[in-house]
Design an enzyme around this catalytic site. Structure first.
Site, PDB file in Angstrom:
ATOM      1  N   ASP A 264       0.838  -1.212   0.000  1.00  0.00           N
ATOM      2  CA  ASP A 264       0.000   0.000   0.000  1.00  0.00           C
ATOM      3  C   ASP A 264       0.875   1.264   0.000  1.00  0.00           C
ATOM      4  OD1 ASP A 264      -1.856   1.987   0.537  1.00  0.00           O
ATOM      5  OD2 ASP A 264      -2.358   1.268   2.557  1.00  0.00           O
TER       6      ASP A 264
ATOM      7  N   HIS B 200      -3.710   4.559   6.680  1.00  0.00           N
ATOM      8  CA  HIS B 200      -2.630   3.974   5.874  1.00  0.00           C
ATOM      9  C   HIS B 200      -1.272   4.162   6.547  1.00  0.00           C
ATOM     10  CE1 HIS B 200      -5.333   3.368   2.450  1.00  0.00           C
ATOM     11  NE2 HIS B 200      -5.922   4.467   2.890  1.00  0.00           N
TER      12      HIS B 200
END
Lengths: 558, 558
Positions: free
Chosen positions: A202, A374
């Protein structure tokens, strides 16, 4: 980075082929296809939300064309978590073949099932848990717990004879998450020991230095804001952010306030989360919003949608006094959410509206009421050092995020030639620990608009942008087939161009003159007349108004 | 805060009337009108840039209607500094009366004169300096130096028998500005001693805690980034930010690089600034951009426009490889600028494009390469405590900024009833140290589109938004006046709706049927036929496509 379009060669035996169809070079519509021995495995199938240069588009789907003729080869779709950018395109994929198995955690499957119900599809599902291993031949899958801004997110390790791929999905590494379910770095370490041949990570926050703060911090801020609030409190956040809502419930509870949920998706998702035990609802705290108005102002918290300034959502309607909850002096509004790029003006309009009504607006610009879901750069460095992968492919991000993520990998000692900066459609083969870019597919944008999927094209969007910037002028003329004389018209109408059509009184004589000259010269062809109309009106509007509206001539030879 | 529209009463003798026509509730088109004894003084006359819901609009002007019939009473326009949101509407005001005197500092007047030259207007000007006092009867003006993101900015004190008004214009309080010209707090203190009856203060950063960092800090960052850059450096910033450009010149000079200016406004403004001595150009450092390509890559800095992602500006063209400077691996791009809300997607597109080409992009998200030009909350507190005004009116800001500024004033001890949260068009009277809101004018948005001013209305913009979201379908029919029978058409065309017009084959039979039924029932009226067309096509498109394009029927009774 831009590649020429080239077909990939036939897949050699014993080789794993990876082709991202979405999510590379953009935040959204994540989808990756893995091929081995004639079979396909898909990881995620999400939607992308349109930007301002894509007006009227509801959603953008990944381009399914590379797998459209191979749907029978698909062994399953792994859904890493329940966010729209990872599951939103599943209904459109299942329209093509309804019995593709969906694999995911309990909450992820519950959310996609609720969505599929609206599309009248009952999917085949396989619920999995972290630590579980499942064989969807020829793919051997192992699921690993990861922490994200929605519960029950999973990374997936994909084993084939070609090697081991570890795909993180979206994740961060909150070390004190509300539910105690941390990103399982022991599993990452064990897989690293075994040898991760390709690590797909990610990239969303790879360009953010340091570490994402813990979600838990927000609880204290919420509690102190609510404790000091003299009247009503309205908290807006994402309708899938179970832990954020949990903290609002807890903060309200600690302050003796009850909570009313507002917004269809908030009510639906929290119903699912509570039923499955992901949301712990303190006894008797929830109250129907219709009854909430009977409570004293300092005994209520509204938990709503609309934190991105969406004009039809609860918060924007409150800011415009179009909602039953009428905001006034002394009310407190908390935007416990990020500000997604592109939404700034809409969000600030809402903040200005609420402020003008007398509300105290708390948002991430003036208080710690949001943390990201994130991993930031510091966390990614931990990951690379724990996994020590042979090869790295940054996923989930725009070019700037992917490049930042690649740099982090290189800083931890991974050779640059073992990293791949892909695009959507880049075809990557893995064999014997070596990755090779072998092709680049030509993929498009698939726009959903109303009930249509893929009908609206980039040319239509270009037309729409011209219409938006300049409006249009339509000119109708019917011409006699024999004489070439104008028998009906010219009728000129415009929209988005000028207050009324009388401005055209100016150009009609010129137009009539040009058409009759053409008739005298023997023109009888509707295309030629259209050109004359376009040129005459176009020149006039450009000289007289310095504008370039779309000019739409309609000439009928009667 | 929203006021009902009400006419202001006639102005009583000895009273000063203040009416902001722009800049209240928005960032842009700053303009305030002061009236005393039948005469008008204007402070600033700027433009507002449109948002995404105002497609195709070039500029938004203040609504001049309250002064349109009183232009002969205007004694002058004070321009506090040379930014577009303070001077951009001057050409449109001077079109109404060309000989209104413009009063401002040397640089401000040079910038507006360059702009007016493009409009073929030679203005009457009066150049003033800080400390200077000028009488434009009945107004007695005193100019005070303030520090901002453009040199030579001025605050203005306006004395009339009704009292003393101090208007800051845009300002901040950098204590170590590059040119040594600080905001003159000694003058603010002296005016405060005399007694400031109304203090009009810049609100832009009132919701930002603390203090704006000094501009000087950026120089060090620029120098170290340029020192480490292996190849070319491109710096993008605002074309009027003389001190930012100065720091780029100095940093380039220190690193033995030459500088090429790119972009029309950059070249023009820096020419003016250098000629007037505001920009100190190190001997021999500037090079024509056409010759810059001959220098080694590590000997050049390009100073360009386009820091807001404007698609036609230099930087966006570089990101699309549409500029002669072809960005590649090893180039460094610095965005030494703010990110104005609404421009995020455009700016990130440029950053992504440059990154994908291999450039290292430095921006305020990853380095201190920008500081604001406006006073933050801490600075405003200093101001209030130094001036100790009787009354405060926050200006220059959206609702959230105005409210934040008002709160700061109140925190320093100014009673809430001595503060005024205005809107554009709020009429405020000042007499004997007392302010009163006496009216609220109904002002509109004046849109500039191409060569038209004020012709495009909000209704046109609504049409444009519908056209952008949905496209349109136009249907032409000519009907015989006697029989009511269709003699030409129906001709159906669409744009922005579907790939081609063949989709309408489906609805044409329905439409023909509906029209012939109407004819049989004796309908001969074009309006009635239009309604039938609209209803039939509208229903069909909504049911079949779940879309709502604009439907434009054109019916001619022939």
């Amino acid at each position: 980075m831009p590649h020429a379009i080239e077909d990939a060669p036939a897949l050699e035996p014993g080789t794993l082929r990876v082709t991202p169809l979405g999510g590379i070079g953009e935040i959204g519509r994540n989808m990756a296809v893995f091929e081995f021995d004639g079979k396909l495995l898909i990881v995620d199938c999400g939607v992308l939300f349109p930007e301002e240069h894509q007006p009227g588009v509801d959603l953008i789907l990944p381009d399914f064309s590379p797998i459209r003729d191979r749907l029978d080869d698909v062994v399953g779709v792994v859904l890493t978590h329940g966010h729209e950018d990872h599951i939103g395109a599943v209904p459109y994929l299942l329209r093509l073949r309804a019995d593709i198995p969906l694999i995911g955690s309990q909450l992820t499957l519950a959310l996609i099932e609720a969505k599929l119900k609206e599309h009248r599809i009952s999917p085949y599902t396989l619920a999995v848990k972290e630590g579980q291993r499942e064989r969807l031949a020829p793919f051997d899958l192992e699921f690993v717990a990861v922490n994200h801004s929605i519960p029950d997110a999973l990374a997936v390790a994909i084993r084939t004879p070609a090697g081991l791929v570890l795909h993180t999905g979206d994740f961060k590494m909150d070390q004190l998450p509300l539910d105690g379910r941390i990103t399982d770095l022991r599993a990452f370490a064990r897989l690293g020991e075994e040898g991760v041949d390709l690590f797909m990570t990610d990239s969303t926050n790879a360009d953010v230095p340091g570490f994402t703060p813990v979600e838990r911090e927000i609880g204290n801020v919420l509690e102190s804001v609510i404790a000091k609030a003299p009247r009503r409190v309205i908290v807006a956040s994402f309708s899938s952010h179970v832990h954020r809502v949990q903290q609002v419930l807890d903060a309200a509870h600690a302050n003796g306030r009850r909570v009313a949920l507002l917004g269809r998706s908030m009510v639906r998702n929290m119903g699912i989360a509570a039923e499955l035990g992901y949301l712990k609802v303190p006894e008797g705290i929830l109250i129907d919003h219709r009854k909430a108005a009977d409570l004293p102002d300092d005994r209520i918290v509204y938990m709503s949608t609309g934190s991105q300034g969406e004009p039809m959502a609860v918060l924007a309607r409150m800011a415009n006094l179009e909602h039953q909850v009428e905001i006034g002096e002394g009310d407190t509004v908390i935007l416990a959410s990020s500000l997604i790029p592109g939404n700034e003006n809409a969000v600030y309009r809402v903040i200005n509206g609420l402020t003008a009504l007398g509300a105290n607006v708390v948002h991430k610009g003036n208080a710690r009421v949001h943390v990201s879901g994130h991993a930031a750069a510091g966390e990614l460095l931990y990951c690379y050092n724990i996994v020590r992968p042979k090869n790295v492919m940054p996923v989930h991000g725009e070019a700037r995020h992917l490049v930042a993520n690649q740099r982090l990998a290189i800083e931890t000692g991974i050779p640059v030639e073992n990293t791949v900066l892909a695009e959507n459609g880049t075809v990557i083969d893995l064999k014997d620990g070596v990755i090779r870019v072998v092709g680049q597919l030509d993929l498009g944008e698939v726009y959903v608009d109303g009930s249509t999927v893929g009908e609206i094209t980039d040319a239509d969007l270009k037309d729409r942008r011209i219409l938006a910037e300049e409006g249009f002028i339509s000119i109708f003329v019917a011409v006699d087939a024999q004489t070439g004389k104008v028998v009906v018209g010219p009728e000129i109408h415009a929209r988005g161009f000028a207050p009324d059509d009388s401005v055209f009184d100016d150009v009609i004589p010129q137009l009539v003159r040009a058409l009759s000259e053409a008739a005298e010269n023997g023109t009888r062809d509707s295309h030629a007349y259209s050109q004359i109309v376009r040129r005459t009106v176009g020149r006039w509007v450009n000289t007289q108004h310095r504008r370039r509206p779309m000019i739409v001539p309609v000439v009928v030879i009667a």
